[in-house]
Design a protein around this motif. Structure first.
Motif, PDB file in Angstrom:
ATOM      1  N   THR A  31       0.835  -1.199   0.000  1.00  0.00           N
ATOM      2  CA  THR A  31       0.000   0.000   0.000  1.00  0.00           C
ATOM      3  C   THR A  31       0.870   1.250   0.000  1.00  0.00           C
ATOM      4  OG1 THR A  31      -1.698  -1.206   1.219  1.00  0.00           O
ATOM      5  CG2 THR A  31      -1.879   1.174   1.201  1.00  0.00           C
ATOM      6  N   ARG A  32       1.910   1.245   0.812  1.00  0.00           N
ATOM      7  CA  ARG A  32       2.833   2.390   0.834  1.00  0.00           C
ATOM      8  C   ARG A  32       3.557   2.548  -0.498  1.00  0.00           C
ATOM      9  NH1 ARG A  32       4.499   0.236   6.287  1.00  0.00           N
ATOM     10  NH2 ARG A  32       3.075   1.258   7.717  1.00  0.00           N
ATOM     11  N   THR A  33       3.868   1.435  -1.149  1.00  0.00           N
ATOM     12  CA  THR A  33       4.510   1.496  -2.461  1.00  0.00           C
ATOM     13  C   THR A  33       3.574   2.133  -3.482  1.00  0.00           C
ATOM     14  OG1 THR A  33       5.817  -0.472  -1.967  1.00  0.00           O
ATOM     15  CG2 THR A  33       5.566   0.101  -4.284  1.00  0.00           C
ATOM     16  N   LEU A  34       2.308   1.750  -3.440  1.00  0.00           N
ATOM     17  CA  LEU A  34       1.332   2.354  -4.341  1.00  0.00           C
ATOM     18  C   LEU A  34       1.201   3.854  -4.091  1.00  0.00           C
ATOM     19  CD1 LEU A  34      -1.432  -0.371  -4.421  1.00  0.00           C
ATOM     20  CD2 LEU A  34      -0.433   0.705  -6.422  1.00  0.00           C
ATOM     21  N   ILE A  35       1.177   4.244  -2.822  1.00  0.00           N
ATOM     22  CA  ILE A  35       1.090   5.666  -2.475  1.00  0.00           C
ATOM     23  C   ILE A  35       2.316   6.404  -3.024  1.00  0.00           C
ATOM     24  CG2 ILE A  35       1.179   7.285  -0.538  1.00  0.00           C
ATOM     25  CD1 ILE A  35      -0.572   5.248   1.021  1.00  0.00           C
ATOM     26  N   ALA A  36       3.488   5.813  -2.884  1.00  0.00           N
ATOM     27  CA  ALA A  36       4.715   6.449  -3.384  1.00  0.00           C
ATOM     28  C   ALA A  36       4.688   6.577  -4.907  1.00  0.00           C
ATOM     29  CB  ALA A  36       5.931   5.644  -2.931  1.00  0.00           C
ATOM     30  N   ARG A  37       4.151   5.575  -5.585  1.00  0.00           N
ATOM     31  CA  ARG A  37       4.071   5.644  -7.048  1.00  0.00           C
ATOM     32  C   ARG A  37       3.135   6.772  -7.488  1.00  0.00           C
ATOM     33  NH1 ARG A  37       6.752   1.236  -8.947  1.00  0.00           N
ATOM     34  NH2 ARG A  37       6.602  -0.671  -7.746  1.00  0.00           N
ATOM     35  N   ILE A  38       2.022   6.931  -6.785  1.00  0.00           N
ATOM     36  CA  ILE A  38       1.084   8.013  -7.123  1.00  0.00           C
ATOM     37  C   ILE A  38       1.737   9.363  -6.858  1.00  0.00           C
ATOM     38  CG2 ILE A  38      -1.112   9.079  -6.506  1.00  0.00           C
ATOM     39  CD1 ILE A  38      -2.140   6.203  -5.964  1.00  0.00           C
ATOM     40  N   GLN A  39       2.434   9.484  -5.742  1.00  0.00           N
ATOM     41  CA  GLN A  39       3.109  10.739  -5.429  1.00  0.00           C
ATOM     42  C   GLN A  39       4.203  11.039  -6.457  1.00  0.00           C
ATOM     43  OE1 GLN A  39       4.312  10.017  -1.399  1.00  0.00           O
ATOM     44  NE2 GLN A  39       2.460  10.932  -0.547  1.00  0.00           N
TER      45      GLN A  39
END
Length: 172
Positions: free
Chosen positions: A37-45
């Motif tokens: 989930t944190r990886t997905l958030i980082a990709r969006i950012q």
């Protein structure tokens, strides 16, 4: 002289390491889900930092069906939320690499959530019906980049809600 027990004994020796197998711990599955989930958030950012997306304070009418304001309260709701966003991402004008990576990561996160549900003893999710996406195709034709910005912003908020809920998850 033939020894009929020799092949059987050899097969038993090959199967011996299987006895030492251990099931995956629930904390490990939770940690993997939170990390993804944190990886997905980082990709969006990262997409937002590269200037790929418009400012996230946009208001686009017609995207009311997208979750994001309230965090999902159960594993089934998390799965349904991710399914909606997977369908939406498939139609967004993202580059091939970031869009495909986001879709793959979301599918992996859905798999981890189903595994977590199995560890918690939740009933397996029923075959999900295709989520209603409203007038997404019309909206993408009119304002594709604005729709992408709003959809990814709501996905970002939903992922933060999923991360917080995974910390407190005790049952289905």
């Amino acid at each position: 002289m033939r020894c009929p027990g020799l092949p059987l004994c050899g097969l038993l020796w090959l199967g011996l390491p299987l006895l030492y197998g251990r099931p995956v711990k629930i904390d490990k599955v939770k940690a993997d889900a939170k990390n993804l989930t944190r990886t997905l958030i980082a990709r969006i950012q990262e997409l937002q930092v590269r200037g790929y997306l418009l400012p996230v304070n946009l208001k686009v009418s017609g995207l009311d069906f997208l979750p994001g304001e309230r965090p999902p309260e159960s594993l089934e709701a998390m799965d349904a939320t991710l399914q909606v966003f997977q369908r939406v991402l498939a139609g967004l004008p993202l580059d091939a690499v970031p869009g495909a990576q986001l879709a793959n990561d979301m599918e992996n996160l859905r798999s981890l959530l189903r595994l977590l549900g199995a560890h918690l003893g939740c009933a397996p999710p029923a075959a999900p019906a295709a989520p209603a996406l409203g007038n997404l195709t019309d909206l993408l034709a009119e304002a594709p980049y604005s729709a992408a910005a709003v959809a990814l912003d709501r996905l970002h908020k939903s992922l933060h809600g999923i991360t917080k809920h995974l910390d407190q998850l005790r049952c289905c």
